[in-house]
Design a protein around this motif. Structure first.
Motif, PDB file in Angstrom:
ATOM      1  N   PHE A  63      65.459  -6.565  42.366  1.00 24.61           N
ATOM      2  CA  PHE A  63      65.531  -4.812  42.516  1.00 24.61           C
ATOM      3  C   PHE A  63      64.859  -4.392  43.701  1.00 24.61           C
ATOM      4  CE2 PHE A  63      65.897  -5.864  37.870  1.00 24.61           C
ATOM      5  CZ  PHE A  63      66.784  -5.151  37.723  1.00 24.61           C
ATOM      6  N   GLU A  64      64.221  -5.313  44.470  1.00 17.77           N
ATOM      7  CA  GLU A  64      63.624  -4.576  45.764  1.00 17.77           C
ATOM      8  C   GLU A  64      64.304  -4.744  46.782  1.00 17.77           C
ATOM      9  OE1 GLU A  64      59.965  -6.800  45.618  1.00 17.77           O
ATOM     10  OE2 GLU A  64      58.787  -5.297  44.657  1.00 17.77           O
ATOM     11  N   LEU A  65      65.302  -5.663  46.956  1.00 15.16           N
ATOM     12  CA  LEU A  65      65.837  -6.210  48.162  1.00 15.16           C
ATOM     13  C   LEU A  65      67.192  -5.259  48.142  1.00 15.16           C
ATOM     14  CD1 LEU A  65      65.587  -9.903  48.377  1.00 15.16           C
ATOM     15  CD2 LEU A  65      64.616  -8.122  49.701  1.00 15.16           C
ATOM     16  N   SER A  66      67.971  -4.679  49.388  1.00 19.65           N
ATOM     17  CA  SER A  66      68.790  -3.734  49.586  1.00 19.65           C
ATOM     18  C   SER A  66      70.021  -4.277  49.066  1.00 19.65           C
ATOM     19  CB  SER A  66      68.578  -3.092  50.888  1.00 19.65           C
ATOM     20  OG  SER A  66      69.012  -4.292  51.729  1.00 19.65           O
ATOM     21  N   SER A  67      70.585  -5.431  49.344  1.00 18.71           N
ATOM     22  CA  SER A  67      72.033  -5.800  49.056  1.00 18.71           C
ATOM     23  C   SER A  67      71.919  -7.416  48.471  1.00 18.71           C
ATOM     24  CB  SER A  67      72.521  -5.897  50.266  1.00 18.71           C
ATOM     25  OG  SER A  67      72.152  -6.838  51.320  1.00 18.71           O
ATOM     26  N   GLU A  68      73.044  -7.380  47.637  1.00 16.52           N
ATOM     27  CA  GLU A  68      73.219  -9.066  47.308  1.00 16.52           C
ATOM     28  C   GLU A  68      73.242 -10.079  48.451  1.00 16.52           C
ATOM     29  OE1 GLU A  68      76.903  -8.750  45.223  1.00 16.52           O
ATOM     30  OE2 GLU A  68      76.208  -8.224  43.184  1.00 16.52           O
ATOM     31  N   ARG A  69      73.490  -9.590  49.457  1.00 16.52           N
ATOM     32  CA  ARG A  69      73.512 -10.759  50.792  1.00 16.52           C
ATOM     33  C   ARG A  69      72.173 -10.839  50.848  1.00 16.52           C
ATOM     34  NH1 ARG A  69      73.319  -9.869  56.088  1.00 16.52           N
ATOM     35  NH2 ARG A  69      73.546  -7.466  55.867  1.00 16.52           N
ATOM     36  N   PHE A  71      69.455 -10.781  48.830  1.00 12.89           N
ATOM     37  CA  PHE A  71      68.889 -11.349  47.810  1.00 12.89           C
ATOM     38  C   PHE A  71      69.538 -12.819  48.040  1.00 12.89           C
ATOM     39  CE2 PHE A  71      69.194 -12.559  43.155  1.00 12.89           C
ATOM     40  CZ  PHE A  71      67.484 -12.757  42.908  1.00 12.89           C
ATOM     41  N   GLU A  72      70.598 -13.089  48.118  1.00 12.56           N
ATOM     42  CA  GLU A  72      71.335 -14.264  48.042  1.00 12.56           C
ATOM     43  C   GLU A  72      70.512 -15.190  49.246  1.00 12.56           C
ATOM     44  OE1 GLU A  72      75.516 -16.676  48.303  1.00 12.56           O
ATOM     45  OE2 GLU A  72      75.511 -14.765  48.620  1.00 12.56           O
ATOM     46  N   ALA A  73      70.419 -14.573  50.354  1.00 16.65           N
ATOM     47  CA  ALA A  73      69.623 -15.315  51.598  1.00 16.65           C
ATOM     48  C   ALA A  73      68.077 -15.674  51.112  1.00 16.65           C
ATOM     49  CB  ALA A  73      69.642 -14.466  52.720  1.00 16.65           C
ATOM     50  N   TYR A  74      67.475 -14.783  50.415  1.00 20.72           N
ATOM     51  CA  TYR A  74      66.182 -14.684  49.834  1.00 20.72           C
ATOM     52  C   TYR A  74      66.082 -15.928  48.993  1.00 20.72           C
ATOM     53  CZ  TYR A  74      62.292 -14.129  46.606  1.00 20.72           C
ATOM     54  OH  TYR A  74      61.286 -14.272  45.921  1.00 20.72           O
ATOM     55  N   VAL A  75      67.109 -16.130  47.970  1.00 15.47           N
ATOM     56  CA  VAL A  75      67.145 -16.951  46.834  1.00 15.47           C
ATOM     57  C   VAL A  75      67.069 -18.582  47.592  1.00 15.47           C
ATOM     58  CG1 VAL A  75      68.350 -18.143  45.066  1.00 15.47           C
ATOM     59  CG2 VAL A  75      67.788 -15.522  45.118  1.00 15.47           C
ATOM     60  N   ASN A  76      68.248 -18.752  48.836  1.00 17.54           N
ATOM     61  CA  ASN A  76      68.502 -19.901  49.322  1.00 17.54           C
ATOM     62  C   ASN A  76      67.355 -20.467  50.101  1.00 17.54           C
ATOM     63  OD1 ASN A  76      71.013 -20.014  48.187  1.00 17.54           O
ATOM     64  ND2 ASN A  76      72.004 -18.730  49.749  1.00 17.54           N
ATOM     65  N   SER A  77      66.368 -19.493  50.407  1.00 21.87           N
ATOM     66  CA  SER A  77      65.219 -19.908  51.107  1.00 21.87           C
ATOM     67  C   SER A  77      64.165 -20.406  50.349  1.00 21.87           C
ATOM     68  CB  SER A  77      64.926 -18.796  52.064  1.00 21.87           C
ATOM     69  OG  SER A  77      64.323 -17.781  51.275  1.00 21.87           O
ATOM     70  N   LEU A  78      63.988 -20.183  48.980  1.00 21.36           N
ATOM     71  CA  LEU A  78      63.038 -20.610  48.179  1.00 21.36           C
ATOM     72  C   LEU A  78      62.722 -22.144  48.022  1.00 21.36           C
ATOM     73  CD1 LEU A  78      63.933 -18.159  45.039  1.00 21.36           C
ATOM     74  CD2 LEU A  78      61.801 -17.780  46.480  1.00 21.36           C
ATOM     75  N   PRO A  79      61.465 -22.520  47.797  1.00 19.72           N
ATOM     76  CA  PRO A  79      61.334 -23.806  47.750  1.00 19.72           C
ATOM     77  C   PRO A  79      61.551 -24.423  46.238  1.00 19.72           C
ATOM     78  CG  PRO A  79      59.178 -22.668  47.760  1.00 19.72           C
ATOM     79  CD  PRO A  79      60.432 -21.405  48.095  1.00 19.72           C
ATOM     80  N   ASN A  80      61.654 -23.408  45.409  1.00 21.88           N
ATOM     81  CA  ASN A  80      61.950 -23.814  44.088  1.00 21.88           C
ATOM     82  C   ASN A  80      63.411 -24.078  43.829  1.00 21.88           C
ATOM     83  OD1 ASN A  80      59.777 -21.351  44.302  1.00 21.88           O
ATOM     84  ND2 ASN A  80      59.353 -22.437  42.382  1.00 21.88           N
ATOM     85  N   LYS A  81      64.298 -23.977  44.871  1.00 21.22           N
ATOM     86  CA  LYS A  81      65.555 -24.197  44.912  1.00 21.22           C
ATOM     87  C   LYS A  81      65.983 -25.597  44.566  1.00 21.22           C
ATOM     88  CE  LYS A  81      70.009 -23.681  47.191  1.00 21.22           C
ATOM     89  NZ  LYS A  81      70.999 -23.293  48.228  1.00 21.22           N
ATOM     90  N   VAL A  82      66.845 -26.073  43.594  1.00 19.92           N
ATOM     91  CA  VAL A  82      67.329 -27.467  43.249  1.00 19.92           C
ATOM     92  C   VAL A  82      68.536 -27.858  43.667  1.00 19.92           C
ATOM     93  CG1 VAL A  82      67.173 -29.074  41.470  1.00 19.92           C
ATOM     94  CG2 VAL A  82      65.407 -27.645  41.330  1.00 19.92           C
TER      95      VAL A  82
END
Length: 455
Positions: A63-69, A71-82
């Protein structure tokens, strides 16, 4: 992704299919995230997912990030990603505490599991006075962290795999690639890949599946709770297995003499360590041979004793109504019952109950002439000697082996004790632990072995 006429987002077909397979479980959560033109979907089991992490790492940034793109870039950079597994393995990953996130028809798996078993435990099975007092935990990641914190070498390799049983537990294979024998590592991996087990719940039952011979008497691996023993064996070229959910590790291959090593030896001066090791080997011989020797000497060869001692033993047995073999067997069973009772009873009463029971019954047995006073001394010495063995698995083997020697002694006297003891040694000589001779005493230089394996 499509939207319903009321504006409610519709999850992808795969997510609907997975949610359907997990139902009617009440902890299945399928949540849509939507604000303006942005939308995403979450699927997880709330009982195994950390809700606070989910809120802070996924929901709040959405809800804080401006766009889906973004947010997707943020999620792909998470260390929790499996890494996304195959479709048929997604359900297993969800039950482990992973969260399935869908953004713009792209699936992402995040490790946000709730771990309630990551508390580092105190050593209870292998206590030492001078060594570390903390053991392993029941969390695989915590155990790997404990070992990494004590073994700062890039040669330490950790490989993980997942069992194919109903529990689908994760297994970690630890080894130092500089000193491990490649043939042993290959044999261990081959054995793990060939495992066909219905259910694995801990390291204790897992080690049974690693043993080629089902009815073997002597253990093929060592189970330990101590990180320092794990590191000691890693530097010795051994392989260590960690099972998720178990506070113990499995060390292999092993030789017979590994079971008589205590980590206390590492923290003592040279001569003190050598003396305690010598005491353990003396205790080992006493606990396995003394009952048989008592029967052999009293029933077949009393002339082995000095005259005064022979008369003392004979006098103590006056009134005992059965042969020495039955007397020894009766007392050994009594000691085994006390040992098992001390393990099974609650800790608050186990020490008192077994101590009082042993004293009262021991006194009553001698007063009733069901056993001699010398027999009480012999059995007590045997019990104390058994408890000196540092590794519990070997003490169980010794407790069974002495019954074999007792049977031989009752049939053939001193010759039976000697033949039975030689038979045990021959049996051990013919055993192997993942290609290593079980009674191997002198090891080659580790570097030479590693070079020989790499050729």
């Amino acid at each position: 992704m499509t939207k319903k006429s009321q504006g409610e987002p519709t999850p992808p077909d795969l997510m609907v299919e997975l949610a359907g397979k997990l139902k009617p479980s009440s902890d299945v959560q399928q949540i849509p995230l939507q604000i303006e033109e942005k939308q995403a979907f979450l699927l997880y089991l709330k009982t195994v997912v950390d809700g606070l992490q989910l809120q802070n790492i996924v929901i709040k940034p959405f809800f804080e990030l401006s766009s889906e793109r973004h947010f997707e870039a943020y999620v792909n950079s998470l260390p929790n990603k499996v890494k996304m597994p195959a479709k048929e393995e997604l359900l297993i990953e969800l039950t482990k505490g992973n969260v399935l996130l869908v953004i713009q028809d792209r699936f992402v798996l995040l490790d946000l599991r709730k771990v309630n078993s990551d508390t580092v435990l105190q050593t209870t099975i292998e206590p030492t006075i001078h060594g570390p007092q903390l053991a392993l935990s029941e969390s695989l990641e915590t155990n790997i962290n404990l070992i990494r914190q004590r073994y700062h070498d890039s040669s330490l390799k950790i490989e993980t795999m997942q069992l194919s049983d109903q529990s689908h537990r994760s297994i970690a294979i630890l080894y130092d690639e500089k000193v491990v024998k490649k043939s042993i590592l290959k044999a261990v991996k081959k054995k793990l890949n060939q495992l066909d087990t219905p259910l694995v719940q801990s390291s204790g039952d897992f080690q049974l599946y690693l043993t080629d011979k089902k009815f073997t008497l002597f253990p093929n691996t060592i189970i330990t709770e101590r990180p320092d023993r794990i590191i000691y064996n890693l530097t010795g070229g051994k392989v260590v297995l960690l099972v998720d959910g178990s506070p113990h590790s499995i060390v292999l291959p092993v030789v017979f003499f590994d079971f008589l090593v205590s980590m206390e030896d590492v923290y003592h001066a040279f001569w003190i360590a050598k003396l305690t090791i010598l005491l353990r080997y003396i205790a080992l011989v006493i606990c396995i041979t003394l009952p048989g020797l008592y029967v052999a000497v009293t029933s077949y060869s009393p002339e082995v004793f000095r005259t005064e001692l022979a008369l003392t033993v004979a006098g103590s047995r006056i009134g005992v109504p059965y042969p020495s073999f039955i007397e020894v067997l009766f007392m050994l069973v009594f000691i085994e019952l006390l040992t098992e009772a001390s393990i099974r009873l609650p800790k608050a009463i186990s020490a008192t109950a077994t101590t009082v029971g042993g004293l009262i019954l021991g006194t009553a047995v001698t007063e009733a002439a069901l056993a001699s006073n010398i027999m009480i001394i012999v059995v007590s010495l045997v019990a104390i000697s058994t408890f000196v063995i540092p590794v519990n698995e070997m003490s169980y083997s010794m407790r069974i082996s002495r019954l074999f020697l007792l049977g031989y002694a009752s049939l053939f006297g001193l010759a039976g004790v000697i033949l039975g003891f030689l038979g045990i040694i021959i049996y051990l000589v013919n055993r192997e632990s993942f290609g290593e001779p079980y009674l191997r005493i002198v090891a080659k230089n580790r570097e030479e072995e590693a070079k020989g394996d790499n050729k």
